[in-house]
Write an enzyme that holds these catalytic residues in place. Structure first.
Site, PDB file in Angstrom:
ATOM      1  N   GLY A   1      -3.218  -0.686  -3.870  1.00 29.40           N
ATOM      2  CA  GLY A   1      -1.950   0.134  -3.012  1.00 29.40           C
ATOM      3  C   GLY A   1      -1.392   1.257  -3.759  1.00 29.40           C
ATOM      4  O   GLY A   1      -0.402   1.804  -3.113  1.00 29.40           O
TER       5      GLY A   1
ATOM      6  N   TYR B   1      -8.623   4.457   5.797  1.00 28.38           N
ATOM      7  CA  TYR B   1      -8.120   3.671   6.916  1.00 28.38           C
ATOM      8  C   TYR B   1      -7.920   4.609   8.297  1.00 28.38           C
ATOM      9  O   TYR B   1      -7.027   4.438   9.156  1.00 28.38           O
ATOM     10  CB  TYR B   1      -6.459   3.241   6.666  1.00 28.38           C
ATOM     11  CG  TYR B   1      -6.815   2.335   5.339  1.00 28.38           C
ATOM     12  CD1 TYR B   1      -7.205   1.032   5.811  1.00 28.38           C
ATOM     13  CD2 TYR B   1      -6.300   2.496   4.331  1.00 28.38           C
ATOM     14  CE1 TYR B   1      -6.890   0.094   4.452  1.00 28.38           C
ATOM     15  CE2 TYR B   1      -6.174   1.785   3.187  1.00 28.38           C
ATOM     16  CZ  TYR B   1      -6.750   0.740   3.389  1.00 28.38           C
ATOM     17  OH  TYR B   1      -6.719  -0.255   2.257  1.00 28.38           O
TER      18      TYR B   1
ATOM     19  N   GLU C   1      -7.627  -2.950  -7.690  1.00 30.07           N
ATOM     20  CA  GLU C   1      -8.356  -2.682  -6.452  1.00 30.07           C
ATOM     21  C   GLU C   1      -7.842  -1.444  -5.714  1.00 30.07           C
ATOM     22  O   GLU C   1      -7.330  -1.460  -4.912  1.00 30.07           O
ATOM     23  CB  GLU C   1      -8.238  -3.790  -5.613  1.00 30.07           C
ATOM     24  CG  GLU C   1      -8.611  -5.214  -5.943  1.00 30.07           C
ATOM     25  CD  GLU C   1      -8.201  -6.456  -5.081  1.00 30.07           C
ATOM     26  OE1 GLU C   1      -7.412  -6.313  -4.391  1.00 30.07           O
ATOM     27  OE2 GLU C   1      -8.572  -7.687  -5.449  1.00 30.07           O
ATOM     28  N   PRO C   2      -8.283  -0.309  -6.376  1.00 34.66           N
ATOM     29  CA  PRO C   2      -7.844   0.979  -5.610  1.00 34.66           C
ATOM     30  C   PRO C   2      -8.857   1.123  -4.494  1.00 34.66           C
ATOM     31  O   PRO C   2     -10.075   0.922  -4.521  1.00 34.66           O
ATOM     32  CB  PRO C   2      -8.007   2.164  -6.698  1.00 34.66           C
ATOM     33  CG  PRO C   2      -9.243   1.475  -7.544  1.00 34.66           C
ATOM     34  CD  PRO C   2      -8.990  -0.127  -7.481  1.00 34.66           C
ATOM     35  N   GLY C   3      -8.311   1.617  -3.329  1.00 37.39           N
ATOM     36  CA  GLY C   3      -9.356   1.893  -2.027  1.00 37.39           C
ATOM     37  C   GLY C   3      -8.930   3.385  -1.810  1.00 37.39           C
ATOM     38  O   GLY C   3      -9.645   4.412  -1.679  1.00 37.39           O
ATOM     39  N   ARG C   4      -7.578   3.357  -1.121  1.00 33.93           N
ATOM     40  CA  ARG C   4      -7.041   4.568  -0.578  1.00 33.93           C
ATOM     41  C   ARG C   4      -7.094   5.814  -1.790  1.00 33.93           C
ATOM     42  O   ARG C   4      -7.487   6.940  -1.464  1.00 33.93           O
ATOM     43  CB  ARG C   4      -5.686   4.469   0.115  1.00 33.93           C
ATOM     44  CG  ARG C   4      -5.066   5.836   0.426  1.00 33.93           C
ATOM     45  CD  ARG C   4      -3.615   5.549   0.443  1.00 33.93           C
ATOM     46  NE  ARG C   4      -3.037   4.078   1.053  1.00 33.93           N
ATOM     47  CZ  ARG C   4      -2.990   3.921   2.258  1.00 33.93           C
ATOM     48  NH1 ARG C   4      -2.694   4.720   3.166  1.00 33.93           N
ATOM     49  NH2 ARG C   4      -2.556   2.542   2.719  1.00 33.93           N
TER      50      ARG C   4
ATOM     51  N   ARG D   1      -3.205   5.751  12.142  1.00 28.71           N
ATOM     52  CA  ARG D   1      -2.040   5.591  11.444  1.00 28.71           C
ATOM     53  C   ARG D   1      -0.631   6.101  11.658  1.00 28.71           C
ATOM     54  O   ARG D   1       0.498   5.454  11.777  1.00 28.71           O
ATOM     55  CB  ARG D   1      -2.429   6.143   9.762  1.00 28.71           C
ATOM     56  CG  ARG D   1      -3.385   5.324   9.286  1.00 28.71           C
ATOM     57  CD  ARG D   1      -3.567   5.708   7.621  1.00 28.71           C
ATOM     58  NE  ARG D   1      -2.599   5.288   6.985  1.00 28.71           N
ATOM     59  CZ  ARG D   1      -1.910   6.146   6.502  1.00 28.71           C
ATOM     60  NH1 ARG D   1      -1.771   7.665   6.594  1.00 28.71           N
ATOM     61  NH2 ARG D   1      -0.660   5.769   5.806  1.00 28.71           N
TER      62      ARG D   1
ATOM     63  N   SER E   1       0.715  -1.098  -0.073  1.00 27.07           N
ATOM     64  CA  SER E   1      -0.039   0.088  -0.101  1.00 27.07           C
ATOM     65  C   SER E   1       1.032   1.237   0.019  1.00 27.07           C
ATOM     66  O   SER E   1       2.049   1.207   0.493  1.00 27.07           O
ATOM     67  CB  SER E   1      -0.960   0.093   1.061  1.00 27.07           C
ATOM     68  OG  SER E   1      -1.928  -1.064   1.162  1.00 27.07           O
TER      69      SER E   1
ATOM     70  N   CYS F   1      -4.379   9.109  26.554  1.00 29.34           N
ATOM     71  CA  CYS F   1      -3.398   8.960  27.285  1.00 29.34           C
ATOM     72  C   CYS F   1      -1.994   8.246  26.892  1.00 29.34           C
ATOM     73  O   CYS F   1      -1.754   6.972  27.487  1.00 29.34           O
ATOM     74  CB  CYS F   1      -3.896   8.331  28.758  1.00 29.34           C
ATOM     75  SG  CYS F   1      -4.970   9.217  29.604  1.00 29.34           S
TER      76      CYS F   1
END
Length: 472
Positions: free
Chosen positions: A284, A428, A323-326, A367, A246, A398
């Site tokens: 990715g 994400y 498969e693009p997502g981001r 992230r 990714s 905390c």
């Protein structure tokens, strides 16, 4: 990470900005590559998206909140759909699967369907969202390295278009379930191609020493193919699948992966006498989180991928999918926070740091803590002519590692009650969110045409307590 054997204060550049972050001439300037297409500033200096300013959004929906530009999402989805259709036209086209793990809810699944994309899911929960949205089953792919029997049963009963098998145990489960249900399961074999993607080790998935897929080394991928072909009544072997990682910015890793996939594809056809009609090259593709990132546009990426596929497969190119997502959802969204405290910390050696604490943090964006991911941000609710100051935006949890933006210039007059917007949080962030410190998760708010609406509502304290089984 900067380090020095004599201690952190001796490290080169300690207390200063990273090399990619020069002091800005205008601290209020927006870098277009970081934001959704409709984001701008109005005459009061307020950030606006889809024709709505963030002060209005904060009053209406509260903070912290994920704010999504619906038109931008749809535009990016169409960009991948059309870019790959055009680039692969000489091969009969290509299919684009939106990777739901980046972010998925019922509304987004419907947008993906309406824009003509396919959908990739990797758990029973994501499959349930697809079903609730009425997503066509034949355009759904089901991923995952440890699918349960119940999840596989649900997928085969729904009639998904492909199950990407990831282990020999799963092959046995699929064969048994398909036989029981009287169906022929369409499957692809996830192949670990031994390619080291240039990304963080936690999100590199093409090298050998990790949990996904069947490796080429040692013949595991060929063995998986043979086991599947031994059950033609229960299994329809559609082809091979690869995913190398990714947040990738060039096609070099894909070139190596396609070369190895094409070789395996030919070997399967020659040794087993079967024609596999499909190949999936994964996703990715990276996005710009800061000025150091320079992603390829969808059409340029598609053209480069088509050239690679043409060279490696020659005149027998199977149906290609990606498969693009981001790359679709990431830039569409920013997270809107309210500043709670501002403090300046003396670091010694003539250095200091301004800490800006906001009403969110690692519970809504894990992230930075997981991958040391960099983000940008801007003052969002007003104009400022104050000098820029190097700031660190931190959360309310905390943990000393609860950092939202490691380094960014903000106006020196940033103060409690201000709004800060962090771009690039569509992927994400909500998906990896938690209830750490019993913090309810923020809402996802879509904006379009001057109107906002809630796609995923804000969690409440009542939601948290509802899961707590008391001993009353």
């Amino acid at each position: 990470m900067r380090a020095h054997e004599a201690g952190a204060l001796h490290a080169e550049g300690y207390g200063g900005p990273p090399l990619y972050l020069p002091s800005p001439g205008d601290v209020m300037e927006l870098l277009p590559q970081l934001w959704a297409s409709s984001v701008a500033r109005d005459e009061r200096g307020r950030l606006t998206v889809g024709g709505v300013d963030v002060v209005t959004l904060a009053e209406r929906h509260g903070t912290a909140a994920y704010v999504m530009d619906e038109d931008d999402f749809r535009s990016r989805a169409r960009g991948f759909r059309d870019g790959f259709a055009d680039a692969f036209a000489r091969f009969g086209g290509a299919d684009v699967y939106y990777a739901g793990k980046a972010f998925l809810c019922t509304a987004v699944a419907r947008w993906v369907d309406q824009e003509g994309l396919h959908l990739d899911v990797c758990t029973g929960g994501e499959l349930a969202v697809a079903q609730r949205a009425g997503f066509p089953a034949e355009r759904v792919a089901f991923h995952g390295n440890n699918k349960t029997v119940a999840e596989l049963r649900a997928a085969l009963t729904y009639g998904v278009g492909r199950v990407v098998v990831d282990s020999f145990d799963e092959i046995d489960r699929v064969v048994a379930l398909a036989t029981e249900l009287g169906v022929r399961a369409p499957v692809m074999v996830r192949v670990t191609v031994g390619v080291e993607a240039h990304t963080h080790e936690f999100i590199a998935t093409g090298h050998e020493d990790q949990k996904f897929g069947f490796s080429l080394a040692g013949g595991r991928a060929m063995e998986a193919v043979a086991r599947l072909l031994a059950h033609p009544e229960a299994v329809d072997l559609r082809g091979l699948h690869s995913h190398i990682g990714s947040q990738i910015f060039d096609t070099g890793g894909f070139e190596a992966a396609v070369h190895r996939l094409a070789g395996l594809h030919r070997r399967v056809e020659e040794e087993h006498g079967v024609a596999m009609p499909e190949v999936d090259l994964g996703g990715g593709y990276g996005i710009a989180y800061t000025s150091q990132h320079d992603p390829l546009p969808a059409d340029a990426l598609a053209a480069a991928m088509a050239a690679i596929v043409g060279r490696e497969f020659g005149d027998r190119v199977p149906r290609v999918s990606v498969e693009p997502g981001r790359a679709i959802v990431g830039p569409t969204t920013f997270t809107l926070y309210e500043v709670g405290t501002v403090k300046t910390v003396d670091l010694g050696a003539g250095h200091s740091r301004t800490y800006v604490s906001v009403d969110g943090g690692m519970s809504d964006n894990a992230r930075p803590a997981l991958y040391e991911a960099d983000y940008s941000c801007t003052l969002a609710n007003r104009a400022s002519s104050a000098d820029p100051v190097l700031a660190r935006v931190v959360g309310r949890h905390c943990e000393s590692g609860d950092i939202v933006v490691l380094d960014e210039y903000l106006p020196a007059d940033v103060r409690p009650g201000d709004l800060v917007a962090v771009p690039g949080t569509g992927a994400y962030c909500r998906s990896l969110s938690s209830q750490y410190n019993h913090t309810p998760r923020p809402p996802v708010v879509a904006v379009r045409g001057g109107e906002s609406r809630v796609l995923v509502r804000r969690e409440t304290i009542e939601d948290l307590l509802a899961l707590d089984v008391a001993d009353d």
